[in-house]
Design an enzyme around this catalytic site. Structure first.
Site, mmCIF file in Angstrom:
data_model
loop_
_atom_site.group_PDB
_atom_site.id
_atom_site.type_symbol
_atom_site.label_atom_id
_atom_site.label_comp_id
_atom_site.label_asym_id
_atom_site.label_seq_id
_atom_site.Cartn_x
_atom_site.Cartn_y
_atom_site.Cartn_z
ATOM 1 N N THR A 1 45.340 53.199 44.470
ATOM 2 C CA THR A 1 45.130 54.146 43.384
ATOM 3 C C THR A 1 43.773 53.887 42.748
ATOM 4 O OG1 THR A 1 47.490 54.279 43.016
ATOM 5 C CG2 THR A 1 46.086 54.959 41.189
ATOM 6 N N GLY B 1 30.381 45.565 44.793
ATOM 7 C CA GLY B 1 29.337 45.421 45.812
ATOM 8 C C GLY B 1 29.808 44.619 47.011
ATOM 9 N N CYS C 1 21.903 21.325 41.654
ATOM 10 C CA CYS C 1 22.834 20.721 40.705
ATOM 11 C C CYS C 1 23.698 21.736 39.981
ATOM 12 C CB CYS C 1 22.074 19.912 39.674
ATOM 13 S SG CYS C 1 21.237 18.539 40.432
#
Lengths: 208, 388
Positions: free
Chosen positions: B240, B71, B328
């Site tokens: 590839t 993505g 945190c």
């Protein structure tokens, strides 16, 4: 765990020692201290009971409450074990580094934000001295907090300025993480740095 | 490993058994799809079959499907095309319009582009976590070269008005990209209906492995290639082909098309039951983001008086895996940029927990979470200096 917490810290996080379970009234501490605030993501309150023995003030028992992440909770728990039975004059000297040493280390990023217990303890000791007619025993310099989120005080900034050549706000923030949480102290910190810079004979460092 | 309840499917999903089988069947398919020998030709055939399936999955044409490394690469390919345009035509001012709640693959890339003079403008964000299409109308100007808005947000699951925004962009002659990573495999995606120009998706959020993604490029559009080299992917991306990844993604797309409706019903039921149960059992708890316009698998919830990283680790200790928007737990110690853009109170950001369901979760797991989650909250609240 995403953070590389030590087994010791995990143990104290999953099985915290000395959490105040009863009400504050019923515990009836001799001194109470508080640091941090909810906006910053970390806040703790430390309660001490003091016993006088051979002319020395000893921390007979202590309790705490913490709002914060796993390392804030774990490090406060470890501190509470460290100082139980300790003379106050030693307990005021405990530093975050001492706590981290007992923990066997802490992820570097979390050092400044989550190890606040020593400051809460010192605030509790100040409170004890003040409320027990022993204010004269406060031999250390009273703290002027600059960043309440990360508990950075004037003395720490002065020390960095004079000893570690921290002259600009960026350097200061890099060292202390001051002003990275709620940001309310940024102007105050910049003003302090300006004051320090101006008070020294060196040329004034331009604010970036 | 002890029993784990995995409720972090927006972070990544496990490989579905059928996808695993497809990978196992293909494991000896070592041929290079660019080779003309038998092995190469078999691999080529498999890659093209996968492309067809993904095309069908998006209602696109096979030649509109570009396989990428994930993505983030798909997002980067679209955005960095502007960089090449800027280099070719340095005096032309160009800018991007995006939302402040995008994935870092968009936000960080925009920041990178700013160094080269390509400006970014951010759509206003609202407390419900959804941008308004009408805001886009007022922000578009002659400099706008691209609008990129995610289809659904990864943290809150809120669904953005993509179709409306694509229409507005096109009315102004501007290209539209959507990062659909959090929607692929959850909702039906029809690129013709949405009428977007570019769409990104990622294999590992839809039960295929990591390291493979897709960029849909509408026919007629051309993007400068990010990776130069061989002529793979019609010269649009060299290297590839990741044959195993592509075959797996093809299979995942096929399964998604088959199962999407039945899964939606099952998962929505579990999510809604958990949400209702947590809100009932835990006082001072709040849902973050719009509850209607939201992907059915996601639940983002905050709790007063306590902090999210501590919640996360106590849950993890009990075998429940979720994620948090707390400062945190992030590498940069900043709270979630998504909840921040929604202007939630700081303490609600610090205590936010994201629960994201997947196709392998069960009603029994919901029971277990409902039984144990409230205990974690009360343990931490007992430790909190804010509770009496």
């Amino acid at each position: 765990m995403a953070w590389d917490y030590t087994e010791k810290l995990k143990d104290h996080f999953f099985n915290p020692r000395n959490v105040l379970k009863e009400s504050e009234e019923s515990y009836n501490a001799d001194g109470v201290g508080e640091v941090g605030n909810i906006k910053c993501g970390d806040m703790m309150r430390f309660y001490i009971k003091v016993e006088e023995k051979d002319g020395k003030d000893i921390i007979k028992d202590c309790k705490w409450k913490t709002y914060g992440c796993a390392s804030a909770i774990g490090s406060t728990s470890v501190l509470s074990e460290m100082v139980t039975g300790m003379p106050i004059e030693e307990a005021v000297k405990v530093t975050p580094k001492d706590i981290v040493a007992v923990l066997g280390g802490i992820p570097e990023q979390k050092f400044h934000c989550s190890v606040l217990g020593d400051k809460a303890l010192r605030a509790a000791i100040e409170n004890y001295y003040e409320t027990h007619g022993k204010a004269d025993k406060i031999f250390w310099k009273r703290r002027e907090i600059i960043c309440s989120c990360l508990d950075v005080d004037r003395a720490e900034i002065e020390s960095l300025f004079y000893n570690d050549n921290v002259k600009t706000f960026e350097e200061l923030q890099d060292k202390t993480k001051l002003g990275t949480s709620c940001g309310a102290c940024i102007e105050k910190a910049k003003a302090l740095l300006k004051e320090l810079n101006e008070s020294t004979s060196c040329s004034i460092v331009e604010e970036k | 490993m002890e029993k784990r309840i995995y409720l972090d499917n927006n972070a990544t999903t496990q490989i579905a058994p059928e996808v695993k089988e497809a990978i196992e069947e293909a494991i000896d398919l070592f041929g290079n799809p660019s080779s003309h020998g038998k092995h190469g030709q078999i691999a080529r055939k498999k890659v093209e079959e996968a492309r067809k399936k993904v095309a069908e999955f998006l209602n696109a044409e096979p030649e509109e499907i570009l396989f990428t490394g994930g993505g983030s690469e798909s997002d980067n390919t679209v955005l960095k095309d502007l960089l090449f345009k800027k280099i070719e035509n340095p005096n032309k001012e160009i800018s991007i319009i995006t939302s402040p709640v995008e994935h870092p693959a968009i936000l960080e890339t925009c920041r990178d582009l700013e160094k080269f003079g390509i400006k970014t403008k951010y759509l206003p964000m609202y407390e419900n976590g959804i941008v308004k299409a009408e805001d886009l109308k007022t922000m578009i100007n002659p400099e706008t070269a691209l609008v990129s808005v995610m289809y659904a947000n990864n943290e809150t699951g809120t669904i953005m008005p993509i179709k409306e925004m694509a229409k507005i962009a096109h009315e102004n002659g501007i290209l539209f990209h959507t990062d659909a990573v959090q929607v692929a495999g959850k909702l039906k995606i029809d690129v013709k209906d949405l009428d977007v120009d570019f769409l990104s998706l990622s294999g590992h959020k839809m039960y295929a492995p990591k390291g493979v993604g897709v960029l849909y490029i509408k026919k007629g559009h051309k993007l400068s290639r990010l990776i130069s080299g061989g002529h793979q992917e019609n010269g649009r991306r060299a290297g590839t082909e990741n044959t195993l990844g592509i075959i797996a993604l093809g299979k995942a797309a096929e399964i998604a098309m088959r199962d999407i409706s039945s899964e939606e019903e099952k998962i929505r039921k579990m999510r809604d039951r958990l949400e209702k149960g947590l809100l009932e059992k835990i006082p001072y708890s709040y849902i973050n983001g719009d509850r209607e316009n939201r992907v059915y698998n996601t639940l983002n919830i905050s709790f007063d008086l306590i902090e999210g990283e501590a919640i996360l680790y106590l849950l993890d200790h009990l075998g429940i895996e979720v994620s948090t928007g707390s400062a945190c737990s992030s590498g940069d110690l900043n709270p979630s940029h998504v909840l921040n853009a929604m202007k939630l109170p700081t303490e609600r950001m610090h205590s936010s927990i994201r629960i994201s369901f997947g196709k392998f979760n069960t009603e029994e797991e919901v029971d277990y979470v409902l039984e144990n989650f409230p205990k974690v909250i009360s343990t931490l609240r007992e430790m909190s200096p804010f509770s009496k």
